[in-house]
Design a protein around this motif. Structure first.
Motif, PDB file in Angstrom:
ATOM      1  N   TYR A 283       1.091  -0.965   0.089  1.00 56.70           N
ATOM      2  CA  TYR A 283      -0.166   0.138   0.063  1.00 56.70           C
ATOM      3  C   TYR A 283       0.585   1.395  -0.117  1.00 56.70           C
ATOM      4  O   TYR A 283       0.584   1.658  -0.271  1.00 56.70           O
ATOM      5  CB  TYR A 283      -1.219  -0.057   0.881  1.00 56.70           C
ATOM      6  CG  TYR A 283      -1.990  -0.430   1.082  1.00 56.70           C
ATOM      7  CD1 TYR A 283      -3.542  -0.317   0.584  1.00 56.70           C
ATOM      8  CD2 TYR A 283      -2.027  -2.058   1.992  1.00 56.70           C
ATOM      9  CE1 TYR A 283      -4.682  -0.948   0.560  1.00 56.70           C
ATOM     10  CE2 TYR A 283      -3.441  -3.076   1.274  1.00 56.70           C
ATOM     11  CZ  TYR A 283      -3.770  -2.428   0.927  1.00 56.70           C
ATOM     12  OH  TYR A 283      -5.514  -3.303   1.000  1.00 56.70           O
ATOM     13  N   ASP A 286       2.070   1.737  -3.255  1.00 60.86           N
ATOM     14  CA  ASP A 286       0.594   1.685  -3.580  1.00 60.86           C
ATOM     15  C   ASP A 286       0.782   3.936  -4.715  1.00 60.86           C
ATOM     16  O   ASP A 286       0.167   4.552  -5.136  1.00 60.86           O
ATOM     17  CB  ASP A 286      -0.537   1.200  -3.476  1.00 60.86           C
ATOM     18  CG  ASP A 286      -0.467   0.156  -4.425  1.00 60.86           C
ATOM     19  OD1 ASP A 286       0.473  -0.782  -5.353  1.00 60.86           O
ATOM     20  OD2 ASP A 286      -1.418  -0.778  -3.371  1.00 60.86           O
ATOM     21  N   TYR A 300       7.942  -2.498  -3.357  1.00 58.85           N
ATOM     22  CA  TYR A 300       6.988  -3.187  -4.582  1.00 58.85           C
ATOM     23  C   TYR A 300       7.983  -4.276  -4.265  1.00 58.85           C
ATOM     24  O   TYR A 300       8.074  -6.002  -3.506  1.00 58.85           O
ATOM     25  CB  TYR A 300       6.620  -3.705  -5.529  1.00 58.85           C
ATOM     26  CG  TYR A 300       6.182  -2.225  -6.265  1.00 58.85           C
ATOM     27  CD1 TYR A 300       4.415  -2.569  -5.375  1.00 58.85           C
ATOM     28  CD2 TYR A 300       5.580  -1.758  -7.198  1.00 58.85           C
ATOM     29  CE1 TYR A 300       3.818  -1.884  -5.950  1.00 58.85           C
ATOM     30  CE2 TYR A 300       4.352  -0.882  -7.059  1.00 58.85           C
ATOM     31  CZ  TYR A 300       3.591  -0.675  -6.348  1.00 58.85           C
ATOM     32  OH  TYR A 300       2.445   0.084  -6.788  1.00 58.85           O
ATOM     33  N   GLN A 325      -3.867  -3.600 -11.382  1.00 57.60           N
ATOM     34  CA  GLN A 325      -4.849  -3.622 -10.162  1.00 57.60           C
ATOM     35  C   GLN A 325      -5.056  -1.611 -10.470  1.00 57.60           C
ATOM     36  O   GLN A 325      -3.829  -0.963  -9.661  1.00 57.60           O
ATOM     37  CB  GLN A 325      -4.194  -4.362  -8.831  1.00 57.60           C
ATOM     38  CG  GLN A 325      -5.018  -3.322  -7.471  1.00 57.60           C
ATOM     39  CD  GLN A 325      -6.064  -3.995  -7.564  1.00 57.60           C
ATOM     40  OE1 GLN A 325      -6.126  -5.082  -8.015  1.00 57.60           O
ATOM     41  NE2 GLN A 325      -7.076  -3.404  -7.604  1.00 57.60           N
ATOM     42  N   GLN A 326      -6.387  -1.229 -10.289  1.00 55.82           N
ATOM     43  CA  GLN A 326      -6.476  -0.347  -9.617  1.00 55.82           C
ATOM     44  C   GLN A 326      -6.055   1.061  -8.815  1.00 55.82           C
ATOM     45  O   GLN A 326      -5.933  -0.775  -7.395  1.00 55.82           O
ATOM     46  CB  GLN A 326      -7.591   0.390 -10.130  1.00 55.82           C
ATOM     47  CG  GLN A 326      -8.021   0.274 -12.097  1.00 55.82           C
ATOM     48  CD  GLN A 326     -10.172   0.270 -11.361  1.00 55.82           C
ATOM     49  OE1 GLN A 326     -10.415   0.787 -10.673  1.00 55.82           O
ATOM     50  NE2 GLN A 326     -10.806  -0.462 -12.224  1.00 55.82           N
ATOM     51  N   ILE A 327      -4.665   1.788  -8.147  1.00 54.74           N
ATOM     52  CA  ILE A 327      -5.141   2.157  -7.094  1.00 54.74           C
ATOM     53  C   ILE A 327      -5.514   3.582  -6.406  1.00 54.74           C
ATOM     54  O   ILE A 327      -5.309   3.707  -7.665  1.00 54.74           O
ATOM     55  CB  ILE A 327      -3.115   2.158  -6.487  1.00 54.74           C
ATOM     56  CG1 ILE A 327      -2.852   3.258  -8.315  1.00 54.74           C
ATOM     57  CG2 ILE A 327      -2.962   0.715  -6.769  1.00 54.74           C
ATOM     58  CD1 ILE A 327      -0.460   3.166  -8.165  1.00 54.74           C
ATOM     59  N   PRO A 328      -5.875   3.829  -5.203  1.00 59.67           N
ATOM     60  CA  PRO A 328      -5.371   3.326  -4.328  1.00 59.67           C
ATOM     61  C   PRO A 328      -6.463   1.918  -4.293  1.00 59.67           C
ATOM     62  O   PRO A 328      -7.626   2.524  -4.859  1.00 59.67           O
ATOM     63  CB  PRO A 328      -5.074   3.803  -3.137  1.00 59.67           C
ATOM     64  CG  PRO A 328      -6.465   4.545  -3.345  1.00 59.67           C
ATOM     65  CD  PRO A 328      -6.274   5.639  -5.282  1.00 59.67           C
ATOM     66  N   TYR A 329      -5.964   1.018  -3.352  1.00 57.46           N
ATOM     67  CA  TYR A 329      -6.950  -0.173  -2.960  1.00 57.46           C
ATOM     68  C   TYR A 329      -8.979   0.895  -2.130  1.00 57.46           C
ATOM     69  O   TYR A 329      -8.069   1.686  -1.374  1.00 57.46           O
ATOM     70  CB  TYR A 329      -7.034  -1.103  -1.782  1.00 57.46           C
ATOM     71  CG  TYR A 329      -6.472  -2.249  -2.873  1.00 57.46           C
ATOM     72  CD1 TYR A 329      -7.000  -3.116  -3.405  1.00 57.46           C
ATOM     73  CD2 TYR A 329      -5.307  -2.365  -2.535  1.00 57.46           C
ATOM     74  CE1 TYR A 329      -6.952  -4.860  -4.023  1.00 57.46           C
ATOM     75  CE2 TYR A 329      -5.056  -3.546  -3.534  1.00 57.46           C
ATOM     76  CZ  TYR A 329      -5.741  -4.732  -4.153  1.00 57.46           C
ATOM     77  OH  TYR A 329      -4.754  -5.653  -4.635  1.00 57.46           O
ATOM     78  N   GLN A 343      -9.081  -8.799  -5.586  1.00 57.39           N
ATOM     79  CA  GLN A 343      -9.456  -8.690  -7.360  1.00 57.39           C
ATOM     80  C   GLN A 343     -10.299  -9.740  -8.027  1.00 57.39           C
ATOM     81  O   GLN A 343     -10.783  -9.512  -8.570  1.00 57.39           O
ATOM     82  CB  GLN A 343      -7.783  -9.112  -7.452  1.00 57.39           C
ATOM     83  CG  GLN A 343      -6.234  -8.789  -6.923  1.00 57.39           C
ATOM     84  CD  GLN A 343      -5.158  -9.218  -7.166  1.00 57.39           C
ATOM     85  OE1 GLN A 343      -5.193  -9.878  -7.621  1.00 57.39           O
ATOM     86  NE2 GLN A 343      -4.490  -8.040  -7.970  1.00 57.39           N
ATOM     87  N   ARG A 433      -1.278  -0.822 -10.722  1.00 57.91           N
ATOM     88  CA  ARG A 433      -0.263  -1.179 -10.672  1.00 57.91           C
ATOM     89  C   ARG A 433      -0.402  -1.276 -11.749  1.00 57.91           C
ATOM     90  O   ARG A 433      -0.649  -2.829 -12.093  1.00 57.91           O
ATOM     91  CB  ARG A 433      -0.143  -1.647  -8.806  1.00 57.91           C
ATOM     92  CG  ARG A 433       1.147  -2.529  -8.785  1.00 57.91           C
ATOM     93  CD  ARG A 433       1.287  -3.252  -7.729  1.00 57.91           C
ATOM     94  NE  ARG A 433       0.088  -2.904  -6.953  1.00 57.91           N
ATOM     95  CZ  ARG A 433      -0.616  -3.747  -5.731  1.00 57.91           C
ATOM     96  NH1 ARG A 433      -0.781  -4.899  -6.551  1.00 57.91           N
ATOM     97  NH2 ARG A 433      -1.751  -2.879  -5.474  1.00 57.91           N
TER      98      ARG A 433
END
Length: 464
Positions: A283, A286, A300, A325-329, A343, A433
């Motif tokens: 995180y 990210d 990472y 992956q779209q960030i932020p979660y 995911q 990401r």
């Protein structure tokens, strides 16, 4: 308290139909309502106008009125119940909270934004004196969430003002955290992550389109003084660093967000949970990637090594990093398996028509005003919003540092050039990401994504 004689609800409804025009169900409903009205009047006469027994027939009438979606009448009777309960239990009793929740739900259904805001404020005040600090935090978070979503209003100005109301509440919540949780207690992490996500929303607001950005700066100066202009720094517009020459406008709010996400890593390290520490490091990476900082890739790498030290199988680590992956979660996941499950759930929620087409999870924007920021999330909300959306299926490219340099609109409804621009802008400002395999970052072409932007004036409904 005086004897209250409510106008006959049954009689009022009877006037809506012509004589002989009742269906059996209508007649039955009127009879049931009349029974409760008679019981209420009898209890008022025999036990007095403040006796707690009056709550029961009032509740029975509320149930009947909800069948007819008579939210205004329901609100009147709920106010009567609240007055009775304050007299009998005391104005600061925890017994009032369930009723206030019911009043919130009725207000949401009725579209009474001001009423809901008032009831949530009352819940927050009551929770603050109950001796349950976590319940107090939840009440603050609920009120802040409302200001960011259902209670935000429809104009750009209303949405900005409401967000800053929420921002002040989250600042209050952050101050309380160290008093509620012991040092190194992992229970603080979900709360810290909410603080972090609130700062992400603030940065999105300060980097949105010119009109909204100007309103946000003006509101911040009004609340914090002229020094806030220096604190914001030079805002360039757009949350995507590819459209801002690698810079976000945000001034002191950027290091504040960084400090919050780093604190999560520190908590997990103190707790001695290697896997949770690894996830916190992801995180943190990210956030560095959102800021377009090269240090993201080192972070990472650190996270992968920590996952291996924690005994997480290499194939699961590879699977996690093999998906863009779209960030932020929207929320913090303390284990890799939880993150993978999220995911997969997000990917399965929507799939493009072509079976072989690569796709990423759909993106729901915060609002028309700020289409480049994800819609907020909450674990404690007890209502929902049935929003009407502008919707598009897009074909995008994701480069090796997670930017979206190319967007094609494949399907779009309704056909509106201004909204089409907003949808394209939302997609261009997404950050991912990228896929990371064998220590190499991969770009992706022709990736499908569905983008949803809530229309102003959403219809609010209760969660089932």
């Amino acid at each position: 308290m005086r004897l209250i004689r409510l106008p006959s609800i049954a009689a009022a409804f009877a006037l809506m139909w012509s004589p002989g025009g009742f269906a059996a169900s209508d007649e039955e409903w009127l009879e049931r309502m009349q029974v409760q009205e008679n019981l209420l009047e009898e209890l008022q006469s025999t036990r007095g106008p403040t006796d707690l027994s009056l709550v029961e027939p009032l509740q029975a009438m509320i149930v009947l009125l909800r069948e007819r979606s008579e939210y205004g009448r329901v609100a009147e009777l709920q106010e009567h119940q609240l007055e009775l309960m304050r007299i009998n239990y005391g104005p600061e009793s925890v017994e009032l909270i369930p009723l206030l929740k019911e009043m919130v739900l009725n207000g949401v259904e009725a579209g009474d934004r001001e009423g809901v805001s008032d009831f949530l404020q009352q819940m927050r005040v009551l929770n603050s004196v109950q001796g349950d600090p976590v319940a107090h935090l939840e009440a603050i978070e609920l009120q802040a969430y409302w200001y960011k979503t259902g209670g935000a209003g429809q104009t750009h100005k209303q949405r900005v003002v409401s967000f800053f109301d929420a921002h002040e509440l989250v600042d209050e919540l952050e101050i309380l955290l160290d008093d509620v949780f012991d040092a190194g207690d992992p229970s603080i992490v979900p709360w810290l992550y909410r603080v972090y996500m609130n700062r992400y929303l603030l940065l999105g607001l300060l980097n949105s389109d010119r009109e909204v950005r100007a309103i946000a700066r003006e509101e911040l100066v009004w609340r914090e003084g002229s020094d806030a202009l220096w604190a914001i720094g030079r805002s360039t517009g757009g949350t995507n660093a590819s459209s801002t020459a690698g810079r976000w406008g945000g001034g002191r709010f950027i290091p504040e967000a960084q400090e919050t996400v780093e604190k999560i890593t520190e908590v997990m390290e103190t707790a001695g949970d290697l896997e949770a520490q690894a996830m916190a490091t992801i995180y943190e990476a990210d956030f560095h990637l959102l800021m377009n900082w090269a240090s993201a890739w080192r972070k990472y790498d650190e996270a992968r090594e920590l996952l291996r030290e924690a005994g997480v199988p290499e194939e699961r680590i590879s699977l996690f990093f093999s998906r863009p992956q779209q960030i932020p979660y929207s929320r913090f996941h303390p284990t890799l398996e939880e993150a993978i499950a999220r995911q997969e759930a997000d990917l399965s929620r929507w799939r493009p028509a072509g079976e072989d087409a690569a796709h990423v999870a759909e993106f729901t924007a915060w609002s028309e005003s700020v289409p480049n920021v994800r819609f907020p999330d909450s674990d404690h909300v007890f209502w929902n919003e049935a929003s009407s959306y502008y919707e598009a299926e897009l074909d995008i490219n994701i480069n090796s540092v997670g930017f979206v340099p190319h967007v094609d609109v494949l399907e779009f409804e309704p056909e509106n050039n201004e909204v089409r621009y907003r949808l394209r802008r939302a997609a261009e400002d997404l950050r991912f990401r990228p896929i990371m395999e064998d220590n190499r970052r991969r770009r992706m072409h022709d990736v499908h994504i569905r983008v949803l932007i809530p229309r102003d004036g959403t219809e609010m409904v209760e969660v089932e």
